[in-house]
Design a protein around this motif. Structure first.
Motif, PDB file in Angstrom:
ATOM      1  N   VAL A  54     -82.121 -85.426  29.192  1.00  0.00           N
ATOM      2  CA  VAL A  54     -81.685 -85.173  27.827  1.00  0.00           C
ATOM      3  C   VAL A  54     -81.070 -83.783  27.774  1.00  0.00           C
ATOM      4  N   ALA A  91     -84.840 -76.595  23.043  1.00  0.00           N
ATOM      5  CA  ALA A  91     -85.427 -77.793  23.639  1.00  0.00           C
ATOM      6  C   ALA A  91     -86.018 -78.691  22.563  1.00  0.00           C
ATOM      7  N   HIS A  92     -86.607 -78.056  21.543  1.00  0.00           N
ATOM      8  CA  HIS A  92     -87.232 -78.816  20.465  1.00  0.00           C
ATOM      9  C   HIS A  92     -86.194 -79.565  19.643  1.00  0.00           C
ATOM     10  N   GLN A  93     -85.006 -78.974  19.525  1.00  0.00           N
ATOM     11  CA  GLN A  93     -83.930 -79.604  18.753  1.00  0.00           C
ATOM     12  C   GLN A  93     -83.459 -80.909  19.376  1.00  0.00           C
ATOM     13  N   LEU A  94     -83.597 -81.028  20.700  1.00  0.00           N
ATOM     14  CA  LEU A  94     -83.088 -82.211  21.386  1.00  0.00           C
ATOM     15  C   LEU A  94     -84.187 -83.255  21.486  1.00  0.00           C
ATOM     16  N   ALA A  95     -84.091 -84.276  20.678  1.00  0.00           N
ATOM     17  CA  ALA A  95     -85.049 -85.383  20.698  1.00  0.00           C
ATOM     18  C   ALA A  95     -86.477 -84.889  20.545  1.00  0.00           C
ATOM     19  N   GLY A  96     -86.667 -83.769  19.870  1.00  0.00           N
ATOM     20  CA  GLY A  96     -88.013 -83.298  19.566  1.00  0.00           C
ATOM     21  C   GLY A  96     -88.769 -82.730  20.744  1.00  0.00           C
ATOM     22  N   ASN A 133     -95.836 -84.571  20.751  1.00  0.00           N
ATOM     23  CA  ASN A 133     -94.889 -84.003  19.802  1.00  0.00           C
ATOM     24  C   ASN A 133     -95.348 -82.674  19.239  1.00  0.00           C
ATOM     25  N   THR A 147     -87.118 -88.335  14.438  1.00  0.00           N
ATOM     26  CA  THR A 147     -85.690 -88.651  14.479  1.00  0.00           C
ATOM     27  C   THR A 147     -85.112 -87.968  15.707  1.00  0.00           C
ATOM     28  N   PRO A 148     -83.915 -88.360  16.091  1.00  0.00           N
ATOM     29  CA  PRO A 148     -83.319 -87.694  17.260  1.00  0.00           C
ATOM     30  C   PRO A 148     -83.189 -86.182  17.077  1.00  0.00           C
ATOM     31  N   ALA A 149     -83.167 -85.694  15.834  1.00  0.00           N
ATOM     32  CA  ALA A 149     -83.032 -84.258  15.609  1.00  0.00           C
ATOM     33  C   ALA A 149     -84.357 -83.529  15.735  1.00  0.00           C
ATOM     34  N   GLY A 150     -85.431 -84.275  15.983  1.00  0.00           N
ATOM     35  CA  GLY A 150     -86.714 -83.613  16.184  1.00  0.00           C
ATOM     36  C   GLY A 150     -87.572 -83.555  14.936  1.00  0.00           C
ATOM     37  N   PRO A 177     -84.388 -89.911  24.751  1.00  0.00           N
ATOM     38  CA  PRO A 177     -85.495 -89.724  25.689  1.00  0.00           C
ATOM     39  C   PRO A 177     -85.995 -91.045  26.266  1.00  0.00           C
TER      40      PRO A 177
END
Lengths: 336, 275, 453
Positions: free
Chosen positions: A11, B127-132, B138, C92-95, C344
């Protein structure tokens, strides 16, 4: 998709596509572009050219590796930038310069001019030119001791060829002008052609305008350089030289002489175009090119040194951040 | 002889000229500063960490003099500075509880699993911005060291992908608290050594799947020592108002997320000097 | 039918490898509802929708299952009939976390629910039509997901004179819009007619990149049916990013959207072809937005194709429908490779903005290395906004957000051209995405402080 092995995907932020360009690729292109000039240097100066090229490339790469190790950074010498610096440094040396001096130049170029500032991308000045200037002011005698190209001994002897020690065309002109004598050359087409091919006294890489132009054409085609810096640089020198000749033909050499003699071609095509030390925007590059041309001619005509390319480019390197500051583009959506 | 005299004269002349110019400038452009500011500044530690909410120690000293701020805002200075400031200003001194930062996560590389391979800027926020974030959990520490970079005294170490605050080095400036995109860092009393090192609000099975040392929300700690531990949904929280009276909680915690940090985190055996 | 050419050149552009041939000629296939649908409530820009169904409820395809939570929001409808398994929250994809409705579909239940069709829409008041568009849950299907109803109701002081239909589809790999234009040109023209009526505009540009001759031809023919407005197909050169809103306005009208402004500031509204078709379906047939065409593609997909799938279909189900993968994927992108989001896992599901799902094998995955900038200036040449990405990225790296703002970082459209050409493999776009929200928050705080002072 099997249940037991969950694939781990990469990613990253967008974009996920890339042009494939790399620093290494650009450096490789520069090395390819420098090959004709390397061959020309070898043809004209024989073993001395090979010796200097080898010493400088090995010296620069070794210095780079040593610096990275001392600084505790990873050994990123695979980007080939030290190889390019080595070749360019060798190009800026007189053929019979002793090996020790050349090695000194390598250490100056890589350790002082590049790694001290943080390595590739951070150096404010062109490393090869810093090394050349350091050598020139430290060892003026050795750095201005020339021997003629196409010397018959050039494939057999690596010793000093004192008998053949001569002066570069620009040296002769400078001496004549400062002592008020008449100009030393009768400049004609055949002479110009001789200079164009590279049969003249000078540093090993600067003599052959033909080989340098061939390489530059490749770089232009590969879009590693654009016309803006070399074009404006050479044009400025041409215009100034032409004007001076018209004003006073007895004290100024013709336009073509100034284009072909000395390091103008090498400087304009390969040293001034160094990406890190030249301005980012096209407008900035034009200002930079004109500045280089002006300074070169001022030093050649009125300065203490016969040749001004190195100093001109280094001086313009110094003002590059300033040029960058004032040549930002008009951003989309902002009224000019 | 004349040459020497002349040289000495010229250089001496230049020296005198420059000195007078400097003296003149110092006189003309002098800025008045309340002498109390300087006095207070001497009391402050001088790390310019910003914990007090001002741009630096000097700024804070000015604020005290201007009576904009109290004397109790210097966390790094602790009680010593507080006493010194009290003596200098004549204000009443209270005592401060030393607070240190704590990362509420124990998700080291061995404990916590990765969801994907992250490729990008080495920064937790990025890193957190990308798919959490690239951790399966989480909530846990991403380990890209954003907190360590903002720490003015290098008290945070990234060890095996996990940020660890060394309490004896921490000056309590709170810079790291805001730097964590997952809000894992909070200030805890330095005297308290038993912590819940997990922030996962997920239900037990999900939390367990993501990390070997996750709080599974079993409530055992709250039952054993209700004064020191409370439940917030599926996550146990440490109530730092009270000491842990029943040390069995550490043993009994099935998620192994209640940890006694008293033996000191690795490589820093200087515990106890502030206690 | 009038055909025009782009009025300007892009200020900067790139020429990536397009790989559109994988799916460009594949007709749209309809995918039956999978066993489970994971419908996110954050499918559009703005506040996530509020679920109005609970666990155990039986829902019917087209039934509203979540209502809009504010003006800039959109409702969500059940993409298929079945039972609500769970209403939970998922990242969401933005976290960020957003509510999600999981539906266990029931293949026996073929019932569908629609809104009353409006064949006589010309006679309806403007407000009724706009309300229908909102009610149908339509949000921009090009990528940003801006609620369409909001876009189609510009304030009175912003007169709109030009409607631009974005069919550029400049992202590599994607062909969903291309196929829509080829197969549903009549529907798109119906949508154009409705939007022209709503906005009272007289000029329409359908902007299509040169590399889609079949779409150009189909749209040209269909536009013959459009009376009363001056419509043209504007053929754009094939280069990225022609599909970016601001760039497209400049290419078709020559106007430049002011910094920080919107298309309506220069009298334009830009709508994606998919959105236009959704508008036509909502008005003429009363269909809420429950399905969309997603290009499932990549060299390792067994049968890459353009799939019309229910919204909420997981990526795993989508790729299974396309025959699975021939080789392991190393990267999965929702959207196109230039602006899409890497996923992911295949657990994610489609939304109203899912234009594509691209599978890349190991050798096609670009690795960002963050080497020092060598000052080559290629990013400056590539930037369609004429920014200096190299300098901005350094200011962000150094944490100097004020300087970044002064270098106009907020004008960045995140198209990715700079990072595409960067020989030092610097994650330039990521730097900008990291800094922009922080700068915007700071600006708001400053504005708020000013307001209270």
């Amino acid at each position: 998709m099997s249940e037991e092995t969950v694939p781990i995907y990469t990613v990253s932020s967008a974009p996920h596509a890339h042009s494939g360009a790399s620093v290494r690729g650009i450096m490789l292109d520069v090395i390819i572009a420098l090959t004709p000039a390397m061959l020309a240097a070898t043809y004209f100066f024989g073993l001395h050219a090979i010796r200097l090229l080898l010493v400088c490339v090995i010296g620069c790469v070794a210095t780079e590796a040593a610096c990275r190790k001392l600084m505790g950074r990873n050994l990123a010498i695979d980007d080939l930038s030290a190889v390019v610096t080595g070749i360019l440094l060798a190009f800026n040396l007189p053929p019979s310069l002793p090996t020790g001096y050349a090695l000194f130049g390598c250490v100056v170029a890589i350790a002082i001019a590049k790694q001290v500032f943080g390595g590739i991308g951070y150096n404010p000045f062109n490393p090869a030119l810093i090394a050349r200037v350091a050598l020139l002011v430290s060892f003026p005698a050795a750095m201005t001791r020339w021997h003629s190209p196409l010397n018959p001994d050039r494939w057999t002897s690596l010793g000093w060829i004192d008998a053949a020690t001569t002066a570069t065309p620009l040296d002769l002109v400078k001496t004549a002008v400062t002592s008020g004598e008449t100009l030393p050359f009768s400049w004609d087409g055949s002479m110009a052609m001789r200079f164009f091919v590279g049969n003249m006294d000078g540093c090993i890489g600067e003599v052959s305008a033909l080989a340098l132009l061939l390489g530059a054409a490749y770089l232009l085609w590969r879009r590693c350089i654009s016309w803006h810096i070399p074009g404006t640089y050479i044009a400025t020198v041409a215009i100034l030289a032409g004007m001076l000749r018209v004003i006073n033909p007895s004290a100024n050499m013709p336009l073509t002489f100034h284009l072909l003699a000395g390091g103008l071609m090498l400087g304009a095509l390969y040293m001034a175009t160094d990406m890190t030390t030249s301005p980012l925007t096209k407008r900035g590059q034009i200002i930079y090119g004109i500045g280089c041309g002006l300074l070169t001619m001022v030093i050649r005509r009125w300065g203490g040194y016969p040749e001004g390319v190195s100093f001109a480019i280094l001086l313009m390197n110094a003002v590059t951040p300033l040029i960058n500051q004032y040549t930002q583009l008009g951003v989309y959506g902002h009224k000019a | 002889m004349l040459t020497i005299l002349l040289t000495a004269g010229v250089i001496g002349g230049i020296a005198v000229l420059c000195a007078s110019a400097l003296a003149l400038a110092a006189h003309c452009f002098a800025v008045y500063e309340d002498p109390r500011v300087g006095e207070l500044e001497k009391c402050l530690p001088g790390v310019n960490c910003g914990a007090c909410g001002y741009a630096g120690c000097s700024d804070y000293a000015k604020a005290i003099v201007a009576e904009e701020a109290g004397i109790d805002r210097c966390a790094p200075g602790g009680n010593d500075v507080l006493e010194a400031l009290a003596a200098a200003t004549g204000a009443a001194a209270t005592t401060l509880e030393k607070m240190v930062a704590l990362v509420h996560c124990n998700g080291t590389a061995e404990n916590a699993k990765h969801r994907h391979a992250y490729n990008g800027i080495m920064d937790c926020q990025a890193a957190h911005q990308l798919a959490g974030g690239d951790m399966t959990c989480n909530y846990g520490c991403l380990g890209y060291g954003s907190c360590a970079r903002v720490c003015p005294v290098d008290a945070i170490e990234i060890n095996k992908n996990l940020a660890i605050v060394h309490p004896d080095l921490c000056i309590g400036c709170k810079a790291c608290v805001a730097s964590c995109p997952r809000n894992l860092i909070s200030m805890v009393p330095a005297s308290k050594k038993i912590h819940v090192l997990c922030s996962s609000a997920d239900k037990g099975p999900i939390a367990k799947k993501a990390c070997n040392v996750a709080c599974i929300g079993c409530r055992i700690c709250a039952k054993l020592d209700g004064d020191a531990f409370t439940m917030d949904g599926f996550l146990a929280k440490r109530n730092y108002d009270n000491d842990v009276t029943n040390p069995a909680v550490i043993e009994k915690c099935p998620g192994k997320c209640i940890v006694d940090t008293a033996p000191a985190p690795p490589a820093q055996p200087t515990e106890g000097q502030h206690a | 039918m009038k055909v025009t050419r782009a009025l300007r050149k892009l200020r900067g552009s790139i020429h990536p490898q397009y790989f559109k041939g994988l799916t460009a000629d594949a007709p749209i296939t309809t995918m039956p509802a999978p066993a489970k649908l994971f419908v996110s409530m954050a499918q559009h820009l703005g506040a996530p929708a509020k679920p109005i169904v609970a666990k155990g409820d039986i829902v019917v395809q087209g039934q509203c299952i979540a209502e809009a939570a504010g003006f800039i929001s959109a409702p969500v409808h059940a993409p298929a009939s079945g039972k609500v398994l769970e209403v939970d929250t998922a990242p969401t994809p933005a976290g960020t976390m957003a509510p999600r409705i999981i539906i266990e579909t029931d293949p026996q239940n073929t019932e569908t629910q629609t809104l009353p069709p409006m064949p006589e829409w010309q006679k309806q008041p403007r407000e009724t039509l706009l309300a229908r568009i909102a009610e149908a849950g339509i949000a921009g299907m090009g990528g940003a997901g801006f609620p369409t109803r909001v876009k189609l109701s510009p304030p009175a002081d912003k007169p709109i004179d030009t409607l631009i239909i974005n069919g550029a589809e400049c992202e590599p790999y994607l062909t969903a819009d291309h196929r829509l234009m080829v197969e549903h040109s009549a529907g798109i023209v119906n949508g154009i007619r409705i939007i022209c009526h709503l906005l009272e505009v007289k000029h329409v540009h359908v902007a299509i990149e040169e590399n889609k001759p079949s779409a150009i031809e189909a749209m040209q023919q269909a536009l013959e049916q459009l009376d009363g407005v001056e419509a043209s197909v504007c053929i754009l050169p094939t280069e990225y990013p022609q599909g970016a809103e601001k760039q497209q306005i400049s290419m078709t009208t020559g106007r430049e959207v002011p910094s920080g402004g919107l298309p309506m500031d220069v009298g334009c509204v830009v709508e994606n072809v998919g959105t236009v078709l959704a508008v036509a379906n909502a008005i003429l047939e009363g269909l809420p937005l429950t399905h969309r065409v997603t290009t499932v593609t990549g060299h390792i997909v067994q049968t890459p194709q353009n799939v019309l799938a229910p919204i909420g279909t997981t990526y795993a189900d989508l790729v299974a429908f396309c025959g699975g993968l021939t080789n392991p994927a190393a990267k999965v992108i929702s959207g196109g490779p230039m602006m899409g989001m890497a996923q992911p896992s295949l657990e994610g599901s489609t939304t109203k903005t899912s234009s594509g799902l691209v599978f890349l094998e190991e050798r096609r995955v670009h690795v960002y290395r963050s080497l020092p900038c060598i000052g080559c200036g290629r990013c400056i040449e590539a930037c369609p906004m004429d920014l200096i990405p190299a300098a901005i990225s350094y200011t962000v790296e150094g944490g100097d957000y004020d300087k970044a703002e002064a270098l106009n970082i907020l004008d960045c459209i995140e198209c990715g051209c700079c990072a595409f050409v960067c020989p030092a493999s610097r994650p330039l776009v990521q730097h900008f995405k990291l800094a922009k929200p922080k700068i915007i928050v700071k600006r708001r705080q400053a504005a708020a402080a000013k307001g209270t002072a």
